[in-house]
Motif scaffolding. Structure first.
Motif, PDB file in Angstrom:
ATOM      1  N   ARG A   1       0.833  -1.205   0.000  1.00 42.33           N
ATOM      2  CA  ARG A   1       0.000   0.000   0.000  1.00 42.33           C
ATOM      3  C   ARG A   1       0.868   1.254   0.000  1.00 42.33           C
ATOM      4  NH1 ARG A   1      -3.332  -1.454   3.846  1.00 42.33           N
ATOM      5  NH2 ARG A   1      -1.982  -0.716   5.485  1.00 42.33           N
TER       6      ARG A   1
ATOM      7  N   LEU B   1       0.953   4.128  -2.899  1.00 40.79           N
ATOM      8  CA  LEU B   1       0.664   5.523  -2.571  1.00 40.79           C
ATOM      9  C   LEU B   1       1.821   6.441  -2.941  1.00 40.79           C
ATOM     10  CD1 LEU B   1      -1.208   5.131   0.827  1.00 40.79           C
ATOM     11  CD2 LEU B   1      -2.170   5.827  -1.377  1.00 40.79           C
ATOM     12  N   ASN B   2       3.047   5.987  -2.732  1.00 38.75           N
ATOM     13  CA  ASN B   2       4.212   6.792  -3.125  1.00 38.75           C
ATOM     14  C   ASN B   2       4.218   7.048  -4.628  1.00 38.75           C
ATOM     15  OD1 ASN B   2       5.303   7.179  -0.582  1.00 38.75           O
ATOM     16  ND2 ASN B   2       6.541   5.329  -0.677  1.00 38.75           N
TER      17      ASN B   2
ATOM     18  N   TYR C   1       1.604   6.880  -6.642  1.00 40.86           N
ATOM     19  CA  TYR C   1       0.435   7.685  -6.976  1.00 40.86           C
ATOM     20  C   TYR C   1       0.691   9.176  -6.717  1.00 40.86           C
ATOM     21  CZ  TYR C   1      -4.223   9.702  -6.765  1.00 40.86           C
ATOM     22  OH  TYR C   1      -5.314  10.503  -6.956  1.00 40.86           O
ATOM     23  N   TYR C   2       1.169   9.509  -5.533  1.00 46.37           N
ATOM     24  CA  TYR C   2       1.368  10.924  -5.197  1.00 46.37           C
ATOM     25  C   TYR C   2       2.537  11.547  -5.975  1.00 46.37           C
ATOM     26  CZ  TYR C   2      -2.203  10.590  -1.653  1.00 46.37           C
ATOM     27  OH  TYR C   2      -3.405  10.424  -1.022  1.00 46.37           O
TER      28      TYR C   2
ATOM     29  N   ILE D   1      -7.493   1.133  -1.869  1.00 50.46           N
ATOM     30  CA  ILE D   1      -6.544   1.365  -2.956  1.00 50.46           C
ATOM     31  C   ILE D   1      -7.206   1.239  -4.334  1.00 50.46           C
ATOM     32  CG2 ILE D   1      -5.599  -0.933  -3.391  1.00 50.46           C
ATOM     33  CD1 ILE D   1      -3.462   2.077  -2.529  1.00 50.46           C
TER      34      ILE D   1
ATOM     35  N   ILE E   1      -7.588   4.576  -6.212  1.00 49.73           N
ATOM     36  CA  ILE E   1      -6.270   5.073  -6.620  1.00 49.73           C
ATOM     37  C   ILE E   1      -5.771   4.281  -7.822  1.00 49.73           C
ATOM     38  CG2 ILE E   1      -3.845   5.136  -5.863  1.00 49.73           C
ATOM     39  CD1 ILE E   1      -4.988   5.989  -3.109  1.00 49.73           C
TER      40      ILE E   1
END
Length: 93
Positions: free
Chosen positions: A39, A43-44, A46-47, A79, A82
């Motif tokens: 996760r 997220l890393n 994605y951002y 998730i 995303i």
């Protein structure tokens, strides 16, 4: 079967169960740790790319593999949104 045999079998079962419980708990902690790492990786990524909406091919592939591994480990639906957004981005080779 006599009472002594039943006692012996019961004590052997208790030993096996008492040895198996820590292994099961340890395995669950490993799985939870893997889910958290997957996760965090997603997220890393994605951002890092959400503003430009372009992603490098190897990171898109990594993101995809992380997502499928996360879902295989019973990761929740947090998730999913995303993942859907990231799949609309342009992939740069």
């Amino acid at each position: 079967m006599d009472l002594e045999f039943i006692k012996m079998v019961a004590s052997e079962i208790a030993v096996v169960v008492s040895a198996a419980i820590p292994i099961i708990v340890w395995g669950r902690k490993i799985i939870e740790g893997q889910r958290c790492q997957l996760r965090a990786d997603m997220l890393n990524i994605y951002y890092k790319y959400k503003d430009v909406k372009k992603i490098r091919q190897y990171e898109a592939e990594h993101f995809d593999k992380c997502y499928h591994a996360y879902k295989a480990l019973k990761g929740n639906s947090f998730i999913d949104e995303i993942y859907k957004k990231a799949h609309t981005w342009e992939v740069i080779t």
